[in-house]
Design a protein around this motif. Structure first.
Motif, PDB file in Angstrom:
ATOM      1  N   PRO A 193     123.772 160.793  67.443  1.00 39.58           N
ATOM      2  CA  PRO A 193     124.103 159.803  68.481  1.00 39.58           C
ATOM      3  C   PRO A 193     122.925 158.871  68.752  1.00 39.58           C
ATOM      4  O   PRO A 193     121.817 159.328  69.043  1.00 39.58           O
ATOM      5  CB  PRO A 193     124.426 160.663  69.711  1.00 39.58           C
ATOM      6  N   PRO A 194     123.142 157.557  68.611  1.00 35.20           N
ATOM      7  CA  PRO A 194     122.017 156.633  68.789  1.00 35.20           C
ATOM      8  C   PRO A 194     121.610 156.467  70.258  1.00 35.20           C
ATOM      9  O   PRO A 194     122.466 156.456  71.136  1.00 35.20           O
ATOM     10  CB  PRO A 194     122.562 155.305  68.227  1.00 35.20           C
ATOM     11  N   VAL A 195     120.318 156.379  70.483  1.00 36.32           N
ATOM     12  CA  VAL A 195     119.774 156.077  71.817  1.00 36.32           C
ATOM     13  C   VAL A 195     118.792 154.908  71.647  1.00 36.32           C
ATOM     14  O   VAL A 195     118.258 154.702  70.555  1.00 36.32           O
ATOM     15  CB  VAL A 195     119.054 157.304  72.445  1.00 36.32           C
ATOM     16  N   PRO A 196     118.555 154.135  72.722  1.00 36.28           N
ATOM     17  CA  PRO A 196     117.647 152.988  72.583  1.00 36.28           C
ATOM     18  C   PRO A 196     116.236 153.427  72.201  1.00 36.28           C
ATOM     19  O   PRO A 196     115.754 154.462  72.662  1.00 36.28           O
ATOM     20  CB  PRO A 196     117.648 152.349  73.984  1.00 36.28           C
ATOM     21  N   ALA A 197     115.600 152.637  71.330  1.00 32.30           N
ATOM     22  CA  ALA A 197     114.193 152.889  70.956  1.00 32.30           C
ATOM     23  C   ALA A 197     113.457 151.545  71.005  1.00 32.30           C
ATOM     24  O   ALA A 197     114.097 150.490  71.051  1.00 32.30           O
ATOM     25  CB  ALA A 197     114.116 153.496  69.573  1.00 32.30           C
ATOM     26  N   LEU A 198     112.150 151.596  70.945  1.00 35.83           N
ATOM     27  CA  LEU A 198     111.324 150.395  71.112  1.00 35.83           C
ATOM     28  C   LEU A 198     111.820 149.616  72.340  1.00 35.83           C
ATOM     29  O   LEU A 198     112.219 148.452  72.261  1.00 35.83           O
ATOM     30  CB  LEU A 198     111.340 149.517  69.857  1.00 35.83           C
ATOM     31  N   VAL A 199     111.802 150.311  73.463  1.00 36.45           N
ATOM     32  CA  VAL A 199     112.367 149.772  74.704  1.00 36.45           C
ATOM     33  C   VAL A 199     111.466 150.186  75.876  1.00 36.45           C
ATOM     34  O   VAL A 199     110.804 151.230  75.803  1.00 36.45           O
ATOM     35  CB  VAL A 199     113.816 150.313  74.869  1.00 36.45           C
ATOM     36  N   GLY A 200     111.451 149.380  76.932  1.00 36.41           N
ATOM     37  CA  GLY A 200     110.654 149.721  78.113  1.00 36.41           C
ATOM     38  C   GLY A 200     111.225 150.936  78.831  1.00 36.41           C
ATOM     39  O   GLY A 200     112.388 151.302  78.647  1.00 36.41           O
ATOM     40  N   MET A 356     114.691 147.138  70.893  1.00 39.63           N
ATOM     41  CA  MET A 356     114.469 146.470  69.605  1.00 39.63           C
ATOM     42  C   MET A 356     114.939 147.337  68.442  1.00 39.63           C
ATOM     43  O   MET A 356     114.959 146.882  67.301  1.00 39.63           O
ATOM     44  CB  MET A 356     112.991 146.128  69.443  1.00 39.63           C
ATOM     45  N   ALA A 357     115.266 148.592  68.714  1.00 39.59           N
ATOM     46  CA  ALA A 357     115.726 149.482  67.641  1.00 39.59           C
ATOM     47  C   ALA A 357     116.533 150.612  68.263  1.00 39.59           C
ATOM     48  O   ALA A 357     116.688 150.687  69.487  1.00 39.59           O
ATOM     49  CB  ALA A 357     114.529 150.043  66.878  1.00 39.59           C
ATOM     50  N   ALA A 358     117.045 151.462  67.389  1.00 42.54           N
ATOM     51  CA  ALA A 358     117.770 152.651  67.854  1.00 42.54           C
ATOM     52  C   ALA A 358     117.134 153.878  67.224  1.00 42.54           C
ATOM     53  O   ALA A 358     116.682 153.836  66.083  1.00 42.54           O
ATOM     54  CB  ALA A 358     119.240 152.571  67.439  1.00 42.54           C
TER      55      ALA A 358
END
Ligand SMILES: Cc1cc2nc3c(=O)[nH]c(=O)nc-3n(C[C@H](O)[C@H](O)[C@H](O)COP(=O)(O)OP(=O)(O)OC[C@H]3O[C@@H](n4cnc5c(N)ncnc54)[C@H](O)[C@@H]3O)c2cc1C
Length: 417
Positions: A193-200, A356-358
């Motif tokens: 399951p994707p989660v937000p990455a490269l994120v504040g 910016m990524a997952a």
């Protein structure tokens, strides 16, 4: 000539298309199906439109900086098409590059990501590659263990193999969405399951440590730790709602994963200036106590931090009314703990819109790491961010997109011959 369909016209898909069309032994005819009205939207937006395409590490060094567990998977693709080869590929097509002030990140000399996309599209246009934009993929029909084609609203497009390079749900305003995942599950693949990455990251608003008033403050030499094994170093920026900056972004995917498992809030520890250890702070405070005992703790901190932050720190440590001479042992140790291991409670990440990524995607365990071909479906391969791979900030993800695209294009061209 065999016909290959590539799903997605980002850097990974275009790289896969070019590799399959130029394979020495088995050059293929390629159709690239892109969901959006035009190709490469994220590439164009990358690095604020300047595109940090890669960096000056070797393939081996680069692989070692991917999150643990991914290093072994990304190494063969990065080694086969390493950073200097990627730069050479574009230089042969007229794009020049420069390093940033840190002498680490590569950008086009023109500072225009569009130069990269133009070069890719021009080259692809000279090869047997057809780009079709605005196409919605509805299914990947199977016969036995083989995909027979790609089902679109206009009918079935038959092919000998498919490379999936459809990216991730990050940045939906640039076309990020996860519509490909159910189609891949339908042919037998598992999706982490994707989660937000490269994120504040957001901070607990009522926490005594974090204060929205500090928004805009940058700590240039910070270190941030999730635990003893997961430490990131670099700039940390205080925002209106939490923290951001390279050290935060690089840790964000791991934090998002823990939060998604319902194990939040997550406590991170912030070392405000990693050049100054706890012992050095102790020595500094002791020297000041002896030599400049009347000066306030906040004034001492201002030699390193802004006035607002120094006042805030001494307030939180309970040292706002103390001079260096009257600082008790307990308050001094509390202050040093804040300076070197400030706890920050993280209840949530920023949204997909800002990611910016997952972290997550097609499970790596179902993909051959050398050819990037599926271990589930015979004539299917994967490239780029659709796979459960997320590199840190700094050119790693675009390099991965190009390297994995090339590996998948060649892997499939060889496989369907
Ligand atoms: C704002 C921003 C800035 C960034 N800056 C940098 C940077 O400077 N350096 C760096 O290394 N990384 C950066 N990244 C990350 C980098 O852009 C991505 O990792 C990279 O673009 C991934 O490439 P990709 O080809 O795998 O996916 P994408 O570039 O996302 O391309 C996938 C394509 O597939 C299409 N698609 C999706 N689903 C389907 C479907 N079902 N059928 C057909 N097509 C489909 C999408 O529309 C998209 O065009 C940034 C990301 C963002 C959002």
């Amino acid at each position: 000539m065999k016909h290959i369909i590539v799903l997605g016209a980002g850097p990974a898909g275009l790289s896969a298309a070019i590799a399959a069309a130029t394979d020495r032994k088995n050059p293929c005819r390629v159709t690239v199906l892109e969901y959006l009205p035009s190709p490469g939207r994220k590439l164009l937006a990358s690095g604020s439109g300047k595109c940090n395409i890669t960096n000056c590490l070797s393939a081996e060094e680069m692989a070692a900086r991917f999150p643990s567990g991914q290093e072994r998977f990304v190494r063969p693709s990065l080694s086969a098409f390493p950073p200097h080869k990627l730069l050479e590929f574009f230089e042969e097509r007229g794009v020049r590059f420069k390093l940033d002030a840190a002498q680490f990140h590569y950008f086009p000399q023109s500072e225009r990501a569009s130069d990269l996309l133009d070069a890719l599209l021009l080259y692809a246009g000279s090869l047997p590659i057809r780009l079709c934009c605005g196409v919605r993929v509805q299914a990947l029909p199977l016969e036995g263990k083989q995909i027979v084609g790609v089902q679109t609203a206009d009918g079935l497009i038959r092919c000998d193999g498919v490379v999936v390079a459809a990216g991730s749900p990050a940045a939906p305003s640039l076309g990020g969405h996860g519509s490909i995942y159910p189609l891949l599950e339908a042919v037998g693949h598992s999706i982490v399951p994707p989660v937000p990455a490269l994120v504040g990251l957001q901070c607990v608003p009522e926490s005594e440590i974090w204060s929205g008033k500090l928004s805009g403050m940058v700590l240039e030499r910070a270190a941030l730790s999730l635990d003893a094994r997961k430490v990131t170093r670099g700039e940390v920026l205080f925002t209106h709602t939490g923290i951001s900056g390279p050290a935060v972004l690089d840790l964000s995917g791991r934090v998002a994963r823990i939060l998604a498992q319902g194990e939040g809030p997550v406590t991170l520890h912030l070392h405000l200036d990693r050049a100054v250890s706890a012992q050095e702070w102790r020595t500094r405070l002791e020297t000041l106590r002896r030599n400049a005992g009347k000066s306030s703790v906040s004034a001492m901190l201002r030699t390193t931090f802004s006035r607002a932050f120094s006042d805030h720190l001494s307030l939180v440590a309970g040292a706002n009314s103390c001079s260096c001479a009257t600082l008790s042992g307990g308050v001094r140790e509390r202050l040093i703990e804040l300076l070197t291991s400030m706890p920050l409670e993280i209840p949530a990440t920023e949204s997909w819109q800002r990611a910016m990524a997952a972290s997550g995607g097609v499970s790596r365990s179902e993909i051959n790491r050398c050819t990037l071909r599926s271990l589930v479906v015979e004539n299917l391969a994967f490239a780029g961010e659709v796979i459960d791979v997320d590199g840190p900030c700094g050119g790693y993800n675009i390099q991965w997109a190009f390297s994995s695209g090339k590996a998948a294009g060649l892997g499939l061209a060889g496989g369907v011959a």
